[in-house]
Design an enzyme around this catalytic site. Structure first.
Site, PDB file in Angstrom:
ATOM      1  N   ASP A  13       0.811  -1.226   0.000  1.00 13.00           N
ATOM      2  CA  ASP A  13       0.000   0.000   0.000  1.00 13.00           C
ATOM      3  C   ASP A  13       0.844   1.276   0.000  1.00 13.00           C
ATOM      4  OD1 ASP A  13      -2.169  -1.710   0.124  1.00 13.00           O
ATOM      5  OD2 ASP A  13      -2.268  -1.624   2.315  1.00 13.00           O
ATOM      6  N   LYS A  16       1.784   2.089  -5.090  1.00 12.24           N
ATOM      7  CA  LYS A  16       2.357   1.531  -6.327  1.00 12.24           C
ATOM      8  C   LYS A  16       1.442   1.795  -7.524  1.00 12.24           C
ATOM      9  CE  LYS A  16       2.437  -2.501  -4.284  1.00 12.24           C
ATOM     10  NZ  LYS A  16       2.088  -2.098  -2.924  1.00 12.24           N
ATOM     11  N   ALA A  39      -3.909  -7.931  -3.532  1.00  8.38           N
ATOM     12  CA  ALA A  39      -3.472  -6.568  -3.852  1.00  8.38           C
ATOM     13  C   ALA A  39      -4.671  -5.657  -4.088  1.00  8.38           C
ATOM     14  CB  ALA A  39      -2.612  -6.597  -5.119  1.00  8.38           C
ATOM     15  N   GLY A  40      -4.499  -4.395  -3.761  1.00  7.45           N
ATOM     16  CA  GLY A  40      -5.483  -3.367  -4.107  1.00  7.45           C
ATOM     17  C   GLY A  40      -4.698  -2.137  -4.513  1.00  7.45           C
ATOM     18  N   HIS A  41      -4.656  -1.864  -5.804  1.00 14.37           N
ATOM     19  CA  HIS A  41      -3.844  -0.753  -6.318  1.00 14.37           C
ATOM     20  C   HIS A  41      -4.774   0.365  -6.790  1.00 14.37           C
ATOM     21  CE1 HIS A  41      -0.158  -3.558  -7.130  1.00 14.37           C
ATOM     22  NE2 HIS A  41      -0.580  -3.575  -5.881  1.00 14.37           N
ATOM     23  N   THR A 129      -5.702 -11.522   3.793  1.00 12.72           N
ATOM     24  CA  THR A 129      -6.848 -10.882   3.137  1.00 12.72           C
ATOM     25  C   THR A 129      -7.934 -11.925   2.827  1.00 12.72           C
ATOM     26  OG1 THR A 129      -5.878 -11.237   0.960  1.00 12.72           O
ATOM     27  CG2 THR A 129      -5.373  -9.136   2.029  1.00 12.72           C
ATOM     28  N   ARG A 143       2.625 -28.990  -6.349  1.00 10.79           N
ATOM     29  CA  ARG A 143       2.418 -29.579  -7.678  1.00 10.79           C
ATOM     30  C   ARG A 143       1.031 -30.196  -7.867  1.00 10.79           C
ATOM     31  NH1 ARG A 143       7.945 -32.461  -6.779  1.00 10.79           N
ATOM     32  NH2 ARG A 143       6.977 -32.382  -4.747  1.00 10.79           N
ATOM     33  N   GLN A 222       1.962  -6.224  -3.107  1.00 12.08           N
ATOM     34  CA  GLN A 222       2.354  -6.341  -1.696  1.00 12.08           C
ATOM     35  C   GLN A 222       3.609  -5.473  -1.469  1.00 12.08           C
ATOM     36  OE1 GLN A 222       1.372  -9.678  -3.333  1.00 12.08           O
ATOM     37  NE2 GLN A 222      -0.494  -8.640  -2.744  1.00 12.08           N
ATOM     38  N   GLY A 300     -10.709  -3.010   3.444  1.00 13.91           N
ATOM     39  CA  GLY A 300     -11.287  -1.905   4.217  1.00 13.91           C
ATOM     40  C   GLY A 300     -10.790  -1.855   5.657  1.00 13.91           C
TER      41      GLY A 300
END
Ligand code: GDP
Ligand code: IMO
Ligand code: MG
Length: 428
Positions: A13, A16, A39-41, A129, A143, A222, A300
């Site tokens: 966070d 990026k 991820a949250g961009h 998350t 595998r 991340q 959130g």
């Protein structure tokens, strides 16, 4: 050509998404190389705010080719939601998004296992998350995983069921109750949508692009301190978030890596559990959370806030060979009177400037220097020459300590709120 890599140097966070969006006009290709919808961009421009989870942050620039690399894990249901919300904004994702056939699929049962595993850890939980990231990478290294390339296979359904049956045993062991029928329709709709996208061996494509002289930016997700190898294990994510992760996650040889941009928030934040030496569990922490709107873009959850931590930055700069730093959220520190910067740690009676092995046991205590803040609104500045003296001192101190130039300073969430320091650096 060589590919440039952009990474968060803290716990994620760092901004990026915003910086990739700012840099995209300089690049032909933007490629995500690890992580998934954990991820949250966030990107902001023309009054629009958009959060991306799986799709690279170059997607709003019509000329950029966006690649989801082999190192990424994809949840078809979340992917569909992302595509739908981009479509609603008029973005034709099919035109400029290409997905690796080798990227692994997050199954609904991976998410259930994530939840069951966290529940079983009690107060020692990672603070995941809960997007199924850990279990999916476990199946990859074990595998057992399913990949994007498998979705065309005539026996895809059988492969899916075989893996789901394995997962069912694990969920039974955890005595975890669930209703898979509720989750499957969205997932299979996502699979059908994925079939309509360009899917290929992106490792060949990327190497060809470089050979043709195209410019490539690898977008990290991340943060470096969440890296599976070098982060504060076990309070980490399950992928390689460092520069070397870009080689593995895209199929690029190390000799093809150029610039490495390290994104650093002007202070520190962390979501989830784990050590945070400079954390502020007081009013100042609250102040930063409020001023910086520090709430997770994906979950959130309120982000934990603290001062800048130079020993951990020295570590992550070293591990990724960072060549330049881009500082974000400098505007937020204007709510503070006196800023602290952690320059060293006290560890077992000694003063050290590195990150020790046992950091996850909360064995380090920060040693700080103090600096005066600027107490001025930076959000409307457009020229680096106009920044307050105190901010200039803050930047110069960090540069001196980290021995890396700070090339841009971000002063707000919008794409336009960024100050280029090239002229200052050239002038010496
Ligand atoms: P990422 O995961 O590294 O892309 O970062 P996130 O998007 O999760 O979180 C960064 C947050 O800070 C988002 O809400 C951005 O819109 C916002 N942001 C980015 N740069 C700046 C900045 O310079 N100043 C302020 N105030 N907000 C910023
Ligand atoms: P971006 O790309 C901040 C954190 C979680 C948790 C730990 C493990 O937006 O910077 P996981 O879901 O991977 O099992 O969670 O990692 N985490 C992040 N924190 N930003 C992120 O991504 C994160 N992705 C995972 O909060 O502590
Ligand atoms: Mg984020």
């Amino acid at each position: 050509m060589k590919a440039d890599v952009l990474l968060g140097l803290q716990w994620g966070d760092e901004g990026k998404g915003k910086v990739v969006d700012v840099l995209t006009p300089q690049y032909d290709v933007i490629a995500r190389f690890q992580g998934g919808p954990n991820a949250g961009h966030t990107l902001e421009f023309n009054g629009i705010k958009h959060v991306l989870h799986t799709i690279p942050s170059g997607i709003f620039r019509p000329d950029a080719i966006n690649i989801i690399g082999n190192g990424v894990v994809i949840d078809p249901g979340i992917f569909k939601k992302e595509v739908d919300s981009l479509k609603a904004r008029g973005v034709d994702v099919h035109k400029n998004l290409i997905i690796s056939e080798r990227a692994h699929l997050i199954l609904p049962t991976h998410r259930l296992i994530d939840a069951a595993s966290e529940a079983s850890k009690g107060k020692n939980k990672i603070g995941s998350t809960l997007k199924g990231i850990g279990p999916t990478y476990m199946d990859k290294t074990g595998r057992n995983g399913l990949r994007i390339g498998d979705i065309d296979s005539p026996d895809f359904k059988e492969k899916y069921l075989a893996l789901v049956n394995k997962h069912a045993q694990l969920l039974k062991f955890h005595q975890y109750e669930y209703n898979l029928q509720e989750l499957e329709p969205t997932w299979f709709e996502g699979i059908e949508l994925l079939k309509t996208f360009q899917r290929t061996n992106t490792e060949y494509l990327l190497n060809q692009y470089l050979a043709q002289g195209k410019t490539v930016l690898a977008e990290g997700a991340q943060g470096s301190l969440l890296d599976i190898e070098f982060g504060s294990y076990p309070f980490v994510t399950s992928s390689n978030t460092l520069c070397s992760g870009a080689c593995i996650g895209l199929g690029l040889p190390p000799s093809k890596i150029g610039n490495v941009y390290g994104i650093v928030k002007a202070y520190s934040t962390r979501v989830g559990s784990g050590p945070f030496p400079t954390e502020l569990l007081n009013e100042t922490g609250e102040l930063l959370r409020k001023a910086g709107n520090e709430f997770g873009s994906t979950t959130g959850r309120p982000r934990r806030c603290g001062w800048l931590d130079l020993p951990s930055l020295r570590y992550t700069i070293m591990l990724s060979g960072v060549t330049e730093i881009i500082m974000t959220k400098a505007d937020v520190l204007n709510v503070i009177d006196t800023i602290k910067i952690c320059t060293h740690y006290k560890h077992k009676g000694k003063t050290i400037d590195y990150v020790p092995y046992d950091v996850a046991d909360n064995t380090v205590e920060p040693v700080y220097v103090e600096m005066k803040s600027w107490k001025k609104d930076l959000t409307k500045l457009s020229n680096i020459e106009d920044i307050p003296l105190e901010l200039n001192n803050y930047i110069k101190f960090i540069e001196k300590e980290l021995k890396i130039p700070i090339t841009f300073v971000s002063v707000g969430p919008d794409r336009t709120q960024i100050l280029n320091r090239t002229s200052v650096l050239q002038a010496g």
